[in-house]
Design a protein around this motif. Structure first.
Motif, mmCIF file in Angstrom:
data_model
loop_
_atom_site.group_PDB
_atom_site.id
_atom_site.type_symbol
_atom_site.label_atom_id
_atom_site.label_comp_id
_atom_site.label_asym_id
_atom_site.label_seq_id
_atom_site.Cartn_x
_atom_site.Cartn_y
_atom_site.Cartn_z
ATOM 1 N N ARG A 30 -0.065 3.193 -13.798
ATOM 2 C CA ARG A 30 0.248 2.533 -15.085
ATOM 3 C C ARG A 30 1.352 3.299 -15.828
ATOM 4 O O ARG A 30 2.287 2.702 -16.351
ATOM 5 C CB ARG A 30 -0.994 2.451 -15.962
ATOM 6 C CG ARG A 30 -1.849 1.252 -15.634
ATOM 7 C CD ARG A 30 -3.031 1.137 -16.557
ATOM 8 N NE ARG A 30 -4.004 0.221 -15.983
ATOM 9 C CZ ARG A 30 -5.283 0.217 -16.259
ATOM 10 N NH1 ARG A 30 -5.772 1.090 -17.117
ATOM 11 N NH2 ARG A 30 -6.096 -0.655 -15.698
ATOM 12 N N THR A 48 -4.217 8.217 -20.265
ATOM 13 C CA THR A 48 -4.523 7.285 -19.183
ATOM 14 C C THR A 48 -5.128 8.040 -18.004
ATOM 15 O O THR A 48 -4.827 9.210 -17.798
ATOM 16 C CB THR A 48 -3.263 6.515 -18.710
ATOM 17 O OG1 THR A 48 -3.640 5.567 -17.720
ATOM 18 C CG2 THR A 48 -2.211 7.456 -18.135
ATOM 19 N N VAL A 96 0.997 -3.176 -20.073
ATOM 20 C CA VAL A 96 0.476 -1.811 -20.254
ATOM 21 C C VAL A 96 1.100 -1.184 -21.493
ATOM 22 O O VAL A 96 0.408 -0.581 -22.322
ATOM 23 C CB VAL A 96 0.764 -0.937 -19.004
ATOM 24 C CG1 VAL A 96 0.350 0.517 -19.255
ATOM 25 C CG2 VAL A 96 0.043 -1.484 -17.778
#
Length: 452
Positions: free
Chosen positions: A303, A298, A46
């Motif tokens: 994440r 995001t 990520v």
């Protein structure tokens, strides 16, 4: 004033806060069944941008969010804070800093996941994240006093007083005094004036300029510092295993602790010292990092939580450990009365007599200046929440003036002030996180299903 601030700091860092930070972090670790740690590899993917989507809501990338957060945490806490921990507590203090970091990784995961789950909007309609927003958005308007408490203390906690103070001490001890320059109020004010100019140029440009500067400075400063410390450890390789072993043994006997007792003994005091310095270094549970991670581009909260979790690992488990070993293997913690950044400088000079302290000066300069940029962002977000985004720029003027205060004030006074305020920021952050933790666990399970 110095004595009053010490009393305030010691009172704030009592047993209830230790239970809240460490006990709360352990609860989060068990509640999540260590899932965040099992997805470390995914967290790195990520961070590298594999899942970036320019259409996601937010302002900056995962990488820039982490480097902005690290720019504030990888600062003088890693150079001066570790030196303070060892000069007062001996090698064993580092072990309790590690415990603080491992527990802190779990705390950072939960707080930064919540920062995305419950993003709010400021008075101009801009999406924002951080403890003050996830308290109000996640728990409701009746909890707003807790969000106000965080924001009020956050404005003080974000002041750059420790960084500016230690940077001035480093310039005085490493550059000016050895070259025969007389140091005092006049020289300190000149340093403050230069810092004010550099800081003003960056922070008055807003988050984009801060994150751009941080994303360039943080990786390079960590790499340079890493290379220098590895050289020190290689030069003293024969005693490295010995001191690594002593860190573990001294953690439970507190044989080198020199401060006041806590909970009736020196071991309790050593544990408190390690946790306190760990919290100052990686800021897990304090609530600063979720403000940076809350701005990430995001729509997947988990994440960002995973990326944020890498912060304490990089900051405390890697950078602080390197500093501690450099101070220990060179023996300067036993042979000099220096404290803070001067003790770390002694370790560099021991191994690299001619140029070591100047190389450290480069690291100190980059560590401190990058921290100056990031903390201003946190303070403006707190003021924005309290009085509206149109007025947030006023914080920058207070921030810049505090640099002048910092360079003309004793180090321990500034350190105790920020310690105490960090403790009061942790209370609303941790309380809200513990209440909403089951929601994060549910989000983790749903994310794993989507990932599958």
């Amino acid at each position: 004033m110095k004595q009053l601030i010490k009393i305030f700091s010691d009172y704030a860092w009592g047993l209830p806060l230790v239970i809240l930070l460490i006990g709360g972090g352990l609860y989060l670790l068990i509640l999540s069944k260590f899932i965040p740690f099992r997805y470390l590899g995914h967290a790195i993917q990520v961070l590298r941008g594999k899942y970036d989507d320019s259409n996601d809501s937010g302002q900056i990338s995962h990488f820039k969010a982490l480097t902005t957060a690290l720019a504030s945490t990888i600062g003088m806490g890693n150079i001066a804070g570790v030196a303070v921990a060892i000069s007062v507590g001996g090698p064993g203090a580092m072990f309790w800093m590690w415990i603080s970091a491992i527990v802190g990784m779990s705390t950072k995961f939960f707080t930064s996941t919540l920062a995305i789950m419950y993003r709010g909007k400021d008075s101009t309609g801009e999406i924002q994240g951080g403890p003050m927003y996830f308290i109000v958005e996640g728990l409701g308007k009746s909890w707003k006093p807790l969000a106000i408490m965080f924001s009020l203390f956050g404005m003080i906690g974000a002041l750059p007083v420790v960084n500016a103070n230690q940077l001035t001490q480093a310039i005085n001890d490493i550059i000016l005094i050895p070259n025969g320059v007389e140091v005092g109020l006049k020289s300190n004010l000149i340093i403050a004036f230069i810092l004010v100019i550099i800081t003003s140029i960056i922070i008055l440009g807003g988050l984009k300029r801060i994150s751009n500067a941080a994303s360039k400075m943080v990786p390079s400063m960590v790499l340079l510092y890493f290379v220098l410390i590895v050289f020190i450890l290689i030069s003293n390789y024969e005693v490295v295993p010995k001191y690594f072993y002593i860190i573990f043994t001294d953690a439970f006997i507190a044989g080198n602790y020199k401060g006041d007792s806590f909970l009736g003994g020196v071991l309790g005091a050593l544990i408190l010292l390690g946790i306190r310095r760990g919290a100052f270094s990686n800021e897990a549970g304090i609530g600063t990092a979720p403000m940076a991670h809350g701005a990430a581009k995001t729509d997947e909260p988990v994440r960002e939580g995973l990326v944020a979790m890498l912060g304490p690992a990089i900051d405390t488990l890697v950078v602080c450990t390197l500093t501690a070993l450099a101070i220990l293997v060179t023996g300067v913690w036993e042979t000099t009365s220096n404290n803070g950044v001067s003790l770390t400088a002694s370790a560099f000079s021991y191994t690299m007599p001619v140029y070591g302290k100047y190389l450290l000066m480069v690291c100190v300069l980059v560590f401190s200046v990058s921290s100056l940029f990031s903390y201003s962002y946190y303070g403006t977000k707190c003021l924005s929440f309290l009085v509206g985004a149109n007025n947030k720029h006023y914080y920058n003027y207070i921030y810049i003036l505090s640099i002048i205060l910092a360079v003309t004030t004793p180090f321990d006074m500034m350190l105790n002030l920020i310690d105490g305020v960090f403790a009061l920021m942790a209370i609303p952050t941790m309380l809200a996180t513990l209440i909403m933790a089951p929601r994060v666990v549910k989000e983790i399970k749903e994310y794993i299903k989507r990932l599958g």
